[in-house]
Design a protein around this motif. Structure first.
Motif, mmCIF file in Angstrom:
data_model
loop_
_atom_site.group_PDB
_atom_site.id
_atom_site.type_symbol
_atom_site.label_atom_id
_atom_site.label_comp_id
_atom_site.label_asym_id
_atom_site.label_seq_id
_atom_site.Cartn_x
_atom_site.Cartn_y
_atom_site.Cartn_z
ATOM 1 N N HIS A 140 0.829 -1.196 0.000
ATOM 2 C CA HIS A 140 0.000 0.000 0.000
ATOM 3 C C HIS A 140 0.869 1.255 0.000
ATOM 4 N N GLY A 141 0.410 2.281 -0.713
ATOM 5 C CA GLY A 141 1.092 3.575 -0.680
ATOM 6 C C GLY A 141 2.274 3.661 -1.618
ATOM 7 N N LYS A 142 3.180 4.575 -1.294
ATOM 8 C CA LYS A 142 4.339 4.830 -2.142
ATOM 9 C C LYS A 142 5.228 3.598 -2.253
ATOM 10 N N GLY A 171 2.972 2.532 -9.134
ATOM 11 C CA GLY A 171 3.510 2.184 -10.450
ATOM 12 C C GLY A 171 4.970 1.777 -10.442
ATOM 13 N N THR A 172 5.670 1.971 -9.329
ATOM 14 C CA THR A 172 7.101 1.648 -9.301
ATOM 15 C C THR A 172 7.328 0.141 -9.401
ATOM 16 N N GLY A 181 -3.537 -6.713 -10.413
ATOM 17 C CA GLY A 181 -3.917 -5.317 -10.218
ATOM 18 C C GLY A 181 -3.555 -4.429 -11.392
ATOM 19 N N CYS A 182 -3.699 -3.137 -11.153
ATOM 20 C CA CYS A 182 -3.484 -2.144 -12.209
ATOM 21 C C CYS A 182 -2.033 -2.114 -12.675
ATOM 22 N N GLY A 183 -1.849 -1.678 -13.922
ATOM 23 C CA GLY A 183 -0.518 -1.591 -14.501
ATOM 24 C C GLY A 183 0.226 -0.338 -14.082
#
Length: 349
Positions: free
Chosen positions: A105-107, A112-113, A127-129
């Protein structure tokens, strides 16, 4: 049938480290050993990557790093490896991964990293790209894109650098109090302050800049927050809606994880026509931000039943009691079925 090797990533160099441990424990214990071969990759608060092979409960208790069951490991960006490289004593061990499940969760996990690293490695990611994760994490960018898609967003101003008190007051003069001052890139309400008057603005902005290089100042929306669980790639499924009932203040970190003075109603206490409009809006937002796999779309519903966008969580809380799985339980899915489905969606994509 050959088991699917799933790398579960947990922890993270993020203020939401503790939340990740709880979510990851729930995901790991829901996966059937008959179907899945797990590779557990823990990331410490300082950003060190470790392959963990000890008891799963030590992840939940945050004693995993001191268990004696860790070896330095990384995801290799080399597509020929298609997996993790572990450095154990004098040995270097490569382990192929079929799919990765980031529960970060979070940074440095939801922004996206990690998704970019997995994309380079050619490893399917739950999950999302990369692009979608980065856009959703940035509250300013997400609001601009959603507004362009025709969904209402709160009036706001954005600060990309610290400013003097006079400049802050000038920038905020067009907004109606109360205001929320937020880091553009942060989760679990870290660094967010609700203010009622202009004298509180400088301190609130300073607190937000402790968490990010960009700060969003936006008007508070009258009404209450509703959420919609969404999953799918080209075809999407919408879960039941939930509603956050607040007695005062806002849904900050303490309330999100203790519910001391707030309640979550699932399903939301709204009429069928309004619920249908909220779900349709959630679908528009999910697609506008190029989401895939799964996400939780959060919106406000005003007393006039107007829908206003709040944010998208691309890796929402994922314990058995969290909002996202509970909304899908509302349409008949068990926790294990949800996790199975998300892994399948990643491999299909």
């Amino acid at each position: 049938m050959e088991r699917i090797r799933v790398a579960v990533l947990f922890g993270g160099c993020s203020t939401e480290y503790e939340v990740s441990l709880q979510s990851a424990h729930a995901v790991i214990t829901s996966l059937s050993p008959a179907k899945y071969d797990l590779l557990l990759l823990g990331i410490t608060r300082e950003g060190a990557w470790m392959r963990y092979s000890g008891p799963v409960d030590r992840i939940r208790d945050d004693t995993w790093i001191d268990s004696g069951n860790c070896a330095t490991a990384v995801i290799s960006p080399d597509r020929n490896v298609h997996g993790a490289i572990e450095f154990n004593d004098d040995k270097v061990i490569a382990t192929r991964i079929d799919v990765a499940f980031p529960v970060l969760h979070g940074k440095n996990g939801e922004d996206g990293t990690v998704q970019g690293l997995l994309e380079m490695a050619g490893i399917p990611c739950v999950g999302c790209g990369t692009l979608s994760s980065a856009m959703c994490m940035d509250k300013d960018i997400a609001h601009r894109i959603v507004a362009a898609a025709g969904v209402k967003v709160p009036p706001s101003v954005v600060l990309s650098a610290r400013a003097g008190d006079a400049e802050l007051l000038r920038r905020g003069a067009s907004l109606r109090y109360p205001l929320f001052v937020k880091p553009a890139n942060a989760g679990s309400s870290f660094g967010i302050t609700k203010i009622a008057e202009a004298s509180e603005l400088p301190n609130a902005v300073g607190a937000a800049f402790e968490h990010d290089r960009k700060v969003v100042i936006e008007e508070s929306v009258d009404g209450f927050e509703v959420g919609c669980a969404v999953f799918g790639n080209s075809l999407i499924t919408l879960g039941e809606l939930d509603e956050i009932e607040l007695s005062h203040g806002f849904f900050d970190y303490t309330e999100k994880y203790t519910l001391k003075t707030s309640r979550i109603h699932m399903p939301a206490r709204i009429d069928a026509d309004t619920a249908a409009r909220v779900k349709q809006t959630a679908a528009v937002i999910y697609r506008a931000l190029d989401c895939s796999g799964y996400a939780r779309v959060d919106m406000f519903l005003t007393p006039e039943k107007e829908i206003v966008f709040n944010e998208v969580n691309t890796i929402p809380g994922f314990t058995a009691h969290s909002r996202y799985p509970n909304m899908l339980k509302g349409i008949g899915m068990s926790f294990g079925e949800i996790v199975d489905t998300l892994i399948g969606l990643a491999m299909d994509r």
